[in-house]
Write a protein that holds these residues in place. Sequence first.
Motif, PDB file in Angstrom:
ATOM      1  N   GLU A 168      23.605   6.198  24.640  1.00 29.19           N
ATOM      2  CA  GLU A 168      22.633   5.733  25.639  1.00 29.19           C
ATOM      3  C   GLU A 168      22.897   6.389  26.994  1.00 29.19           C
ATOM      4  OE1 GLU A 168      21.793   1.138  24.096  1.00 29.19           O
ATOM      5  OE2 GLU A 168      23.381   1.560  25.541  1.00 29.19           O
ATOM      6  N   ALA A 169      24.172   6.548  27.332  1.00 29.77           N
ATOM      7  CA  ALA A 169      24.524   7.145  28.621  1.00 29.77           C
ATOM      8  C   ALA A 169      24.017   8.577  28.698  1.00 29.77           C
ATOM      9  CB  ALA A 169      26.027   7.101  28.833  1.00 29.77           C
ATOM     10  N   GLU A 170      24.144   9.296  27.589  1.00 34.05           N
ATOM     11  CA  GLU A 170      23.647  10.679  27.571  1.00 34.05           C
ATOM     12  C   GLU A 170      22.144  10.697  27.810  1.00 34.05           C
ATOM     13  OE1 GLU A 170      26.812  11.859  24.137  1.00 34.05           O
ATOM     14  OE2 GLU A 170      24.721  12.487  23.801  1.00 34.05           O
ATOM     15  N   MET A 178      16.820  10.486  32.201  1.00 32.47           N
ATOM     16  CA  MET A 178      15.632   9.757  32.673  1.00 32.47           C
ATOM     17  C   MET A 178      15.244  10.233  34.071  1.00 32.47           C
ATOM     18  SD  MET A 178      14.735   7.649  30.341  1.00 32.47           S
ATOM     19  CE  MET A 178      13.775   6.329  31.069  1.00 32.47           C
ATOM     20  N   PRO A 179      13.926  10.372  34.313  1.00 33.75           N
ATOM     21  CA  PRO A 179      13.516  10.776  35.662  1.00 33.75           C
ATOM     22  C   PRO A 179      13.862   9.674  36.675  1.00 33.75           C
ATOM     23  CG  PRO A 179      11.610  10.156  34.350  1.00 33.75           C
ATOM     24  CD  PRO A 179      12.802  10.124  33.428  1.00 33.75           C
TER      25      PRO A 179
END
Length: 670
Positions: free
Chosen positions: A585-587, A592-593
Amino acid sequence: MFSKILIANRGEIACRVIKTARKMGIATVAVYSDADARALHVQMADEAVNIGAPQAAQSYLVSTKIIDACKATGAEAVHPGYGFLSENSAFAKDLEDAGIAFIGPNVRAIEVMGDKIASKKFAEKAHVNTVPGDLTVIADAAHALEVSEKIGFPVMIKASAGGGGKGMRVAHGAHEVAEGFAAAVSEAKASFGDDRIFIEKFIEQPRHIEIQVLADSHGNTIYLGERECSIQRRNQKVIEEAPSPFLDEETRRAMGEQSVALAKAVDYRSAGTVEFIVDKDRNFYFLEMNTRLQVEHPVTELITGIDLVEQMIKVAAGEKLDHEQSDVKLNGWAIESRIYAEDPYREFLPSTGRLIRYQPPEETTKDDITVRNDTGVYEGGEISVYYDPMIAKLCTHAPNRKQAIAAMGEALNRFIIDGIEDNIPFLASLMRHPRWLKGDISTGFIAEEYPDGFGRNELPDDIVRILMVAAASIDQTLNMRKRKISGQMSGEKVTFSSKRVVVIEDKEQPIGIKYDGDRLMRVIFETAGEHQEMGVNSSWAPGQALWQAQINGSPVVVQVRPIVNGHRLTYQGAEVEAYVYTRREAELAALMPVKVAPDTSKLLLCPMPGQVVSIDVKEGDSVKAGDKLCIVEAMKMENILRAERDCIVENIKCAAGDTLGVDEIMMTFE
Ligand code: ADP
Ligand code: ADP
Ligand code: MG
């Protein structure tokens, strides 16, 4: 003794007086303006009388309305609190003429001490040390320069009628005299209708230390030690403590004895405060006497065990003080934090609105630690634009200063306010400031330590770590609940380990988690060459606003507010957004913009609901960063709005006298 008294005030001080009256078996009458119909002081009093429109000048400041309310309810005495009519000698006189007792000093003492020139003359006669200076009324700028040069720079140019930090300017050299004099004159005229100005020496690196006195009409006058109020913002007190970390026994006694001498010289009765400014060599100089109950009186009550309001009421009823000088013992340490409805991140602009949540820490005495919270608001109540922005006074008392500060830090951590902005983050960060912890303070402390105001940045590493542990633990609890709901695990005793990434502000930290049931969790930080394990034990349940835990055996309290995909965490003045991700999820989150805030750089938005006092530029003017654009008044404070950068004023969308809401556009720039 009186059987019924009226309190000519509002907010926390009205509530505080009602508490003592009730304890003494005296019935209470509240007065209230239209804006305060549902206020706490009205709910607490036995009776309440409406005295008119919200503006203080049409209600709380109208002597005849207060006297009519006394007559209508049969109140025999009036406690004025502080502010409003408390230092108004004409009001005390009106009461006297109406045969109603004033719970305060005699008319002459108020008159003499209400004027800085008259009171300094009086103090000199009573052999009290006064600030070196000249007591002649200044005629004009040339005269001001002549007197300043005679005294020697730096000097303080002061309004004789001054109060609340208004009508005061420092001049460091000849070039600042004319402007300082003009500013003091205009502020004094506007605030007090009296523009008499005098000049005294400006004491450098000073501390503000004041002595509480109590006197009756039987010739007894005593002092109850000192309070130090050096933590000020723009000459207004923010944090006070008793005793002062700076005084020795000898200086304390000398200040106390001079204060008693001054009180006796004006036949003082009731509670009063003699304010001094103290230089780095412990020379002390009289500033003024406040002839009323002081905002910060609770710290004195906490270290002496004496209820000042009770003594004021007894004295007004003609009784003797309950205590002699030799009974007064200073016990332990007390600190007060003034909690204001203001935004510490936006230059402390006042904030108004509804208190969606108001959950102060519990008032308790446990293991020698006392928490006291004097307040005049309640959850669901409204903070209006009409009055002072102070909403509570949080006090702690402990055997010593270090413990009192620690207790204050924890009490602030637990204080939950939602719906308006408040200065708790600022107060909480002050509580861990090294200079404050050492007691190395002066009235310039805030200006020196926060030259650019109070910001969100630069969190110490140990605080970030604690917030990361809290975020990981909260996330773990939520995951456990999800598993329980979906039936994957029994939720009984589980053992596992996993890897997560905690993101706080711009810091991304991989952590390991080991969980061996019974709420005991280990958070492992593994970064280049470092291995740190922190044990966490928390009973937090989803939905609770306070995350309480032991981290490596020490108690920690963090405020938790859910936001999309994460939580807003508040701890010791730090307010952060925290997210906990799996490694994958961190990657993805990193891709994410980022949402871009709308560009408001070409607009001047009204920072709070209030009234426009003046517009100080014209369309087409070029202004420089820091130039004054306009003044907006809210909550008794005039706020100067300044240009953030060099620009040209394009369009002015409001005029003096307009009432504006928050974020309304006031001007546009090219
Ligand atoms: P303290 O020394 O007790 O902190 P302050 O001087 O800060 O006292 O004032 C106490 C209260 O009285 C505050 O609510 C302040 O706004 C109000 N106050 C003080 N002086 C004046 C004044 N001249 N006019 C109106 N309000 C005042
Ligand atoms: P007010 O009536 O507005 O409370 P004070 O005379 O009590 O006015 O001064 C308020 C504050 O201003 C003091 O607490 C102190 O911080 C500062 N101050 C006042 N006079 C001096 C002075 N001569 N030198 C240095 N600081 C001063
Ligand atoms: Mg003062």
